[in-house]
Design a protein around this motif. Structure first.
Motif, mmCIF file in Angstrom:
data_model
loop_
_atom_site.group_PDB
_atom_site.id
_atom_site.type_symbol
_atom_site.label_atom_id
_atom_site.label_comp_id
_atom_site.label_asym_id
_atom_site.label_seq_id
_atom_site.Cartn_x
_atom_site.Cartn_y
_atom_site.Cartn_z
ATOM 1 N N THR A 37 20.303 -106.055 45.482
ATOM 2 C CA THR A 37 18.950 -106.426 45.891
ATOM 3 C C THR A 37 17.938 -105.883 44.906
ATOM 4 O OG1 THR A 37 19.568 -106.453 48.215
ATOM 5 C CG2 THR A 37 17.223 -106.227 47.718
ATOM 6 N N PHE A 38 18.096 -104.618 44.500
ATOM 7 C CA PHE A 38 17.162 -104.017 43.566
ATOM 8 C C PHE A 38 17.333 -104.566 42.155
ATOM 9 C CE2 PHE A 38 16.274 -100.683 46.646
ATOM 10 C CZ PHE A 38 14.928 -100.470 46.402
ATOM 11 N N LEU A 39 18.538 -104.962 41.783
ATOM 12 C CA LEU A 39 18.785 -105.393 40.418
ATOM 13 C C LEU A 39 18.537 -106.877 40.199
ATOM 14 C CD1 LEU A 39 21.884 -103.241 39.511
ATOM 15 C CD2 LEU A 39 19.475 -102.793 39.093
ATOM 16 N N ASN A 40 18.159 -107.598 41.238
ATOM 17 C CA ASN A 40 17.829 -109.002 41.097
ATOM 18 C C ASN A 40 16.531 -109.124 40.300
ATOM 19 O OD1 ASN A 40 17.183 -111.665 41.328
ATOM 20 N ND2 ASN A 40 17.333 -111.744 43.565
ATOM 21 N N PRO A 41 16.541 -109.779 39.129
ATOM 22 C CA PRO A 41 15.346 -109.843 38.287
ATOM 23 C C PRO A 41 14.152 -110.480 38.985
ATOM 24 C CG PRO A 41 17.231 -110.861 37.179
ATOM 25 C CD PRO A 41 17.668 -110.475 38.553
ATOM 26 N N ALA A 42 14.390 -111.360 39.954
ATOM 27 C CA ALA A 42 13.297 -112.017 40.654
ATOM 28 C C ALA A 42 12.621 -111.080 41.645
ATOM 29 C CB ALA A 42 13.817 -113.259 41.375
ATOM 30 N N ASP A 43 13.274 -109.971 41.977
ATOM 31 C CA ASP A 43 12.743 -109.031 42.965
ATOM 32 C C ASP A 43 11.777 -108.061 42.283
ATOM 33 O OD1 ASP A 43 12.254 -107.474 45.126
ATOM 34 O OD2 ASP A 43 14.301 -106.747 45.365
ATOM 35 N N ALA A 44 10.551 -108.004 42.758
ATOM 36 C CA ALA A 44 9.541 -107.130 42.158
ATOM 37 C C ALA A 44 9.883 -105.664 42.348
ATOM 38 C CB ALA A 44 8.179 -107.435 42.764
ATOM 39 N N SER A 45 10.691 -105.315 43.347
ATOM 40 C CA SER A 45 11.023 -103.915 43.585
ATOM 41 C C SER A 45 11.899 -103.345 42.474
ATOM 42 C CB SER A 45 11.705 -103.746 44.938
ATOM 43 O OG SER A 45 12.892 -104.504 44.992
ATOM 44 N N ALA A 46 12.543 -104.187 41.680
ATOM 45 C CA ALA A 46 13.348 -103.698 40.552
ATOM 46 C C ALA A 46 12.467 -102.996 39.529
ATOM 47 C CB ALA A 46 14.106 -104.852 39.898
ATOM 48 N N ASP A 47 11.195 -103.358 39.474
ATOM 49 C CA ASP A 47 10.277 -102.700 38.543
ATOM 50 C C ASP A 47 10.067 -101.232 38.888
ATOM 51 O OD1 ASP A 47 9.977 -105.073 37.168
ATOM 52 O OD2 ASP A 47 8.201 -105.674 38.309
ATOM 53 N N MET A 48 10.387 -100.837 40.102
ATOM 54 C CA MET A 48 10.223 -99.439 40.515
ATOM 55 C C MET A 48 11.325 -98.555 39.939
ATOM 56 S SD MET A 48 9.079 -100.015 44.509
ATOM 57 C CE MET A 48 10.601 -99.291 45.004
ATOM 58 N N LEU A 49 12.409 -99.126 39.502
ATOM 59 C CA LEU A 49 13.534 -98.344 38.992
ATOM 60 C C LEU A 49 13.234 -97.890 37.569
ATOM 61 C CD1 LEU A 49 16.476 -100.548 40.267
ATOM 62 C CD2 LEU A 49 15.476 -98.532 41.351
ATOM 63 N N PRO A 50 13.513 -96.623 37.255
ATOM 64 C CA PRO A 50 13.193 -96.108 35.921
ATOM 65 C C PRO A 50 13.935 -96.823 34.794
ATOM 66 C CG PRO A 50 14.467 -94.499 37.160
ATOM 67 C CD PRO A 50 14.126 -95.611 38.102
ATOM 68 N N CYS A 51 15.117 -97.318 35.044
ATOM 69 C CA CYS A 51 15.888 -98.001 34.003
ATOM 70 C C CYS A 51 15.345 -99.388 33.700
ATOM 71 C CB CYS A 51 17.353 -98.080 34.397
ATOM 72 S SG CYS A 51 17.629 -98.859 35.996
ATOM 73 N N HIS A 52 14.441 -99.903 34.527
ATOM 74 C CA HIS A 52 13.844 -101.215 34.297
ATOM 75 C C HIS A 52 12.514 -101.116 33.558
ATOM 76 C CE1 HIS A 52 16.353 -104.048 36.775
ATOM 77 N NE2 HIS A 52 16.934 -102.884 36.930
ATOM 78 N N ASP A 53 12.127 -99.907 33.172
ATOM 79 C CA ASP A 53 10.913 -99.718 32.394
ATOM 80 C C ASP A 53 11.229 -100.046 30.935
ATOM 81 O OD1 ASP A 53 8.583 -98.942 31.192
ATOM 82 O OD2 ASP A 53 8.751 -96.821 31.708
ATOM 83 N N ALA A 54 10.548 -101.022 30.386
ATOM 84 C CA ALA A 54 10.835 -101.472 29.016
ATOM 85 C C ALA A 54 10.645 -100.354 27.995
ATOM 86 C CB ALA A 54 9.951 -102.653 28.661
ATOM 87 N N ASP A 55 9.705 -99.455 28.244
ATOM 88 C CA ASP A 55 9.457 -98.351 27.311
ATOM 89 C C ASP A 55 10.575 -97.314 27.322
ATOM 90 O OD1 ASP A 55 7.051 -99.505 26.593
ATOM 91 O OD2 ASP A 55 5.924 -98.400 28.127
ATOM 92 N N ALA A 56 11.290 -97.186 28.432
ATOM 93 C CA ALA A 56 12.320 -96.161 28.552
ATOM 94 C C ALA A 56 13.737 -96.711 28.407
ATOM 95 C CB ALA A 56 12.188 -95.462 29.902
ATOM 96 N N ALA A 57 13.895 -98.013 28.300
ATOM 97 C CA ALA A 57 15.225 -98.625 28.312
ATOM 98 C C ALA A 57 16.154 -98.086 27.230
ATOM 99 C CB ALA A 57 15.110 -100.137 28.197
ATOM 100 N N ASP A 58 15.631 -97.841 26.036
ATOM 101 C CA ASP A 58 16.473 -97.356 24.940
ATOM 102 C C ASP A 58 16.991 -95.941 25.176
ATOM 103 O OD1 ASP A 58 16.193 -99.723 23.587
ATOM 104 O OD2 ASP A 58 14.537 -99.015 22.340
ATOM 105 N N LEU A 59 16.315 -95.168 25.996
ATOM 106 C CA LEU A 59 16.758 -93.792 26.254
ATOM 107 C C LEU A 59 18.137 -93.754 26.905
ATOM 108 C CD1 LEU A 59 13.507 -92.179 27.707
ATOM 109 C CD2 LEU A 59 14.433 -91.926 25.405
#
Length: 99
Positions: free
Chosen positions: A7-29
């Motif tokens: 549910t959280f990892l569905n790209p259409a779900d806005a709640s996925a943006d709350m997950l730290p791994c979905h932050d584009a600035d932090a993804a490479d970390l």
């Protein structure tokens, strides 16, 4: 467990943006070669609501590398600390204050 994670990892779900791994600035970390970056990614995972599910999913899949559920994975197993690349120094660097 899986339904909550998907549910959280569905790209259409806005709640996925709350997950730290979905932050584009932090993804490479989360897949960096630098141990300091991996430690920073682990800190980002600390407040994630899916930390346990993420870690267990990575163990079940045998993820080859990266930070999953606040743990560093290497060759499908959790390791405590990732060593930097190259050979360790034989002699410590001179103290910057002494120079």
């Amino acid at each position: 467990m899986t339904s909550l994670l998907t549910t959280f990892l569905n790209p259409a779900d806005a709640s996925a943006d709350m997950l730290p791994c979905h932050d584009a600035d932090a993804a490479d970390l989360f897949f960096s070669e630098r141990p300091a970056d991996l430690e920073q990614a682990k800190l980002l995972c600390a407040d994630c609501p899916l930390i346990q599910e993420c870690r267990q999913g990575a163990l079940d899949r045998g993820e080859p590398w990266g930070v999953w559920g606040g743990a560093i994975f290497q060759d499908g197993r959790i390791i405590a600390v990732k060593r930097g690349r190259g050979r360790p120094r034989k002699n410590p660097l001179p103290d910057a204050d002494a120079a």
